[in-house]
Design a protein around this motif. Structure first.
Motif, PDB file in Angstrom:
ATOM      1  N   GLU A 125      -3.395-110.216   4.416  1.00 30.63           N
ATOM      2  CA  GLU A 125      -3.185-111.245   3.400  1.00 30.63           C
ATOM      3  C   GLU A 125      -2.355-110.714   2.243  1.00 30.63           C
ATOM      4  O   GLU A 125      -1.517-111.433   1.675  1.00 30.63           O
ATOM      5  N   LEU A 126      -2.559-109.446   1.886  1.00 32.61           N
ATOM      6  CA  LEU A 126      -1.812-108.840   0.777  1.00 32.61           C
ATOM      7  C   LEU A 126      -0.340-108.666   1.101  1.00 32.61           C
ATOM      8  O   LEU A 126       0.508-108.699   0.202  1.00 32.61           O
ATOM      9  N   THR A 127      -0.037-108.471   2.373  1.00 31.97           N
ATOM     10  CA  THR A 127       1.313-108.041   2.746  1.00 31.97           C
ATOM     11  C   THR A 127       2.139-109.110   3.444  1.00 31.97           C
ATOM     12  O   THR A 127       3.297-108.864   3.779  1.00 31.97           O
ATOM     13  N   LYS A 128       1.582-110.292   3.654  1.00 31.39           N
ATOM     14  CA  LYS A 128       2.353-111.322   4.347  1.00 31.39           C
ATOM     15  C   LYS A 128       3.359-111.970   3.398  1.00 31.39           C
ATOM     16  O   LYS A 128       3.171-111.968   2.172  1.00 31.39           O
ATOM     17  N   GLY A 129       4.426-112.485   3.990  1.00 30.00           N
ATOM     18  CA  GLY A 129       5.388-113.249   3.190  1.00 30.00           C
ATOM     19  C   GLY A 129       6.436-112.436   2.477  1.00 30.00           C
ATOM     20  O   GLY A 129       6.738-112.687   1.313  1.00 30.00           O
ATOM     21  N   GLY A 130       7.001-111.430   3.153  1.00 31.50           N
ATOM     22  CA  GLY A 130       8.097-110.673   2.560  1.00 31.50           C
ATOM     23  C   GLY A 130       7.651-109.362   1.944  1.00 31.50           C
ATOM     24  O   GLY A 130       6.504-108.936   2.088  1.00 31.50           O
ATOM     25  N   LYS A 131       8.577-108.727   1.231  1.00 30.67           N
ATOM     26  CA  LYS A 131       8.302-107.411   0.655  1.00 30.67           C
ATOM     27  C   LYS A 131       7.254-107.512  -0.459  1.00 30.67           C
ATOM     28  O   LYS A 131       7.290-108.435  -1.265  1.00 30.67           O
ATOM     29  N   LYS A 132       6.357-106.527  -0.489  1.00 31.26           N
ATOM     30  CA  LYS A 132       5.310-106.481  -1.491  1.00 31.26           C
ATOM     31  C   LYS A 132       5.201-105.062  -2.054  1.00 31.26           C
ATOM     32  O   LYS A 132       5.474-104.079  -1.355  1.00 31.26           O
ATOM     33  N   ILE A 133       4.801-104.972  -3.323  1.00 29.78           N
ATOM     34  CA  ILE A 133       4.517-103.682  -3.957  1.00 29.78           C
ATOM     35  C   ILE A 133       3.039-103.661  -4.317  1.00 29.78           C
ATOM     36  O   ILE A 133       2.562-104.511  -5.077  1.00 29.78           O
ATOM     37  N   LEU A 134       2.316-102.701  -3.765  1.00 29.61           N
ATOM     38  CA  LEU A 134       0.887-102.540  -4.038  1.00 29.61           C
ATOM     39  C   LEU A 134       0.701-101.255  -4.838  1.00 29.61           C
ATOM     40  O   LEU A 134       1.164-100.186  -4.423  1.00 29.61           O
ATOM     41  N   MET A 135       0.022-101.343  -5.988  1.00 30.17           N
ATOM     42  CA  MET A 135      -0.180-100.169  -6.842  1.00 30.17           C
ATOM     43  C   MET A 135      -1.663 -99.974  -7.150  1.00 30.17           C
ATOM     44  O   MET A 135      -2.303-100.883  -7.686  1.00 30.17           O
ATOM     45  N   TRP A 136      -2.170 -98.814  -6.805  1.00 35.26           N
ATOM     46  CA  TRP A 136      -3.517 -98.427  -7.200  1.00 35.26           C
ATOM     47  C   TRP A 136      -3.397 -97.617  -8.495  1.00 35.26           C
ATOM     48  O   TRP A 136      -2.866 -96.497  -8.493  1.00 35.26           O
ATOM     49  N   LEU A 137      -3.868 -98.189  -9.595  1.00 34.21           N
ATOM     50  CA  LEU A 137      -3.610 -97.647 -10.923  1.00 34.21           C
ATOM     51  C   LEU A 137      -4.860 -97.020 -11.530  1.00 34.21           C
ATOM     52  O   LEU A 137      -5.967 -97.515 -11.366  1.00 34.21           O
ATOM     53  N   GLU A 138      -4.634 -95.949 -12.249  1.00 38.68           N
ATOM     54  CA  GLU A 138      -5.699 -95.270 -12.983  1.00 38.68           C
ATOM     55  C   GLU A 138      -5.359 -95.372 -14.466  1.00 38.68           C
ATOM     56  O   GLU A 138      -4.616 -94.561 -15.008  1.00 38.68           O
ATOM     57  N   GLU A 139      -5.902 -96.391 -15.101  1.00 44.86           N
ATOM     58  CA  GLU A 139      -5.535 -96.703 -16.483  1.00 44.86           C
ATOM     59  C   GLU A 139      -5.836 -95.538 -17.420  1.00 44.86           C
ATOM     60  O   GLU A 139      -6.749 -94.760 -17.211  1.00 44.86           O
ATOM     61  N   SER A 140      -5.010 -95.433 -18.442  1.00 39.93           N
ATOM     62  CA  SER A 140      -5.127 -94.412 -19.495  1.00 39.93           C
ATOM     63  C   SER A 140      -4.770 -93.005 -19.018  1.00 39.93           C
ATOM     64  O   SER A 140      -4.888 -92.054 -19.790  1.00 39.93           O
ATOM     65  N   ARG A 141      -4.345 -92.863 -17.778  1.00 44.50           N
ATOM     66  CA  ARG A 141      -3.932 -91.558 -17.268  1.00 44.50           C
ATOM     67  C   ARG A 141      -2.410 -91.499 -17.221  1.00 44.50           C
ATOM     68  O   ARG A 141      -1.745 -92.473 -16.861  1.00 44.50           O
ATOM     69  N   GLU A 142      -1.877 -90.325 -17.555  1.00 46.62           N
ATOM     70  CA  GLU A 142      -0.433 -90.193 -17.736  1.00 46.62           C
ATOM     71  C   GLU A 142       0.394 -90.581 -16.510  1.00 46.62           C
ATOM     72  O   GLU A 142       1.410 -91.286 -16.657  1.00 46.62           O
ATOM     73  N   PRO A 143       0.020 -90.152 -15.293  1.00 47.37           N
ATOM     74  CA  PRO A 143       0.889 -90.537 -14.163  1.00 47.37           C
ATOM     75  C   PRO A 143       1.014 -92.055 -14.005  1.00 47.37           C
ATOM     76  O   PRO A 143       2.094 -92.574 -13.739  1.00 47.37           O
ATOM     77  N   THR A 144      -0.099 -92.764 -14.185  1.00 51.33           N
ATOM     78  CA  THR A 144      -0.048 -94.221 -14.104  1.00 51.33           C
ATOM     79  C   THR A 144       0.783 -94.798 -15.242  1.00 51.33           C
ATOM     80  O   THR A 144       1.563 -95.742 -15.057  1.00 51.33           O
TER      81      THR A 144
END
Length: 252
Positions: A125-144
């Motif tokens: 369901e997340l990936t249907k319908g063309g290109k998608k960008i999925l990001m698993w984020l760690e808020e308040s951390r520098e890399p994110t």
């Protein structure tokens, strides 16, 4: 093999913004018999955009390596001979890669996240319908924060495909993080999902050949449950790479 000083001088040049680390993305060897033996240049530092080496006469080979995000490596090689008393100048170059060289086509394992109402949302369901960008984020951390700041910096471009971006966070409270809140205000059409980060990060990171222990995990899909690009942790230029993929790669 230690750098042997002698009666020849090699001047290496590099582009102003290039970063060259010996044994990481370039090496140089001298022909001894039938093989090239690497020089030990780890202690030598560039002065501006120049590195001057005193060498014994002989035949040398320079190899540079462009390591792509998907693990592939593009090598550039230059072989030359320098004589006694000779002077030579060479410019280090990386073999350029096309966008297609950096992409994969990997079937993703089944995984699930939750929407704001607590409903299960599947990988398909997340990936249907063309290109998608999925990001698993760690808020308040520098890399994110690096990728979030890149989104703000290139807001005009990211607006063009914000409907195709999904953020995965652990809790609703994460949205109160000042930077994440700013990004969500700038991009109101970004989707928010919730994940424990316990299984999916490991599963997807390993499937896409990136380090599952580093966040954020960013995954681009093209087609239902098919990953074409992934990165984890902080990597310079991730925002630009995402823009290129969304603009240049045909949807399937």
């Amino acid at each position: 093999m230690k750098q042997q000083e002698g009666g020849a001088v090699l001047t290496l040049k590099k582009e102003a913004d290039a970063v060259w680390n010996y044994y990481q993305n370039w090496t140089m060897g001298r022909l001894v018999g039938n093989e090239y033996v690497s020089l030990n240049l780890t202690g030598r530092s560039w002065e501006g955009d120049t590195l001057e080496l005193a060498l014994i006469p002989g035949t040398y080979r320079i190899i540079t390596t462009n390591r792509l995000p998907n693990g592939n490596q593009f090598a550039w090689e230059k072989t030359f001979t320098i004589k006694e008393g000779g002077q030579r100048e060479e410019t280090l170059r990386l073999r350029e890669a096309q966008l297609g060289d950096m992409l994969e086509r990997i079937s993703l394992p089944e995984f699930e996240v939750k929407d704001s109402a607590g409903n299960t949302v599947t990988c398909a369901e997340l990936t249907k319908g063309g290109k998608k960008i999925l990001m698993w984020l760690e808020e308040s951390r520098e890399p994110t924060e690096h990728i979030l700041n890149e989104m703000l910096e290139h807001a005009e471009k990211f607006h063009e495909f914000e409907n195709s971006i999904s953020f995965m966070i652990r809790t609703p409270e994460a949205k109160q993080d000042p930077l994440l809140a700013k990004v969500l205000k700038m991009f109101p059409n970004v989707s928010i999902y919730y994940d424990s980060f316990e299984e999916n990060i490991e599963l997807l990171g390993r499937r896409m050949y990136v380090d599952p222990d580093k966040l954020p995990l960013i995954l681009v899909t093209n087609g239902e449950s098919v990953g074409i690009y992934a990165t984890s942790g902080y990597n310079v230029g991730t925002g630009d790479m995402l823009i290129r993929i969304m603009e240049e790669v045909p949807e399937v």
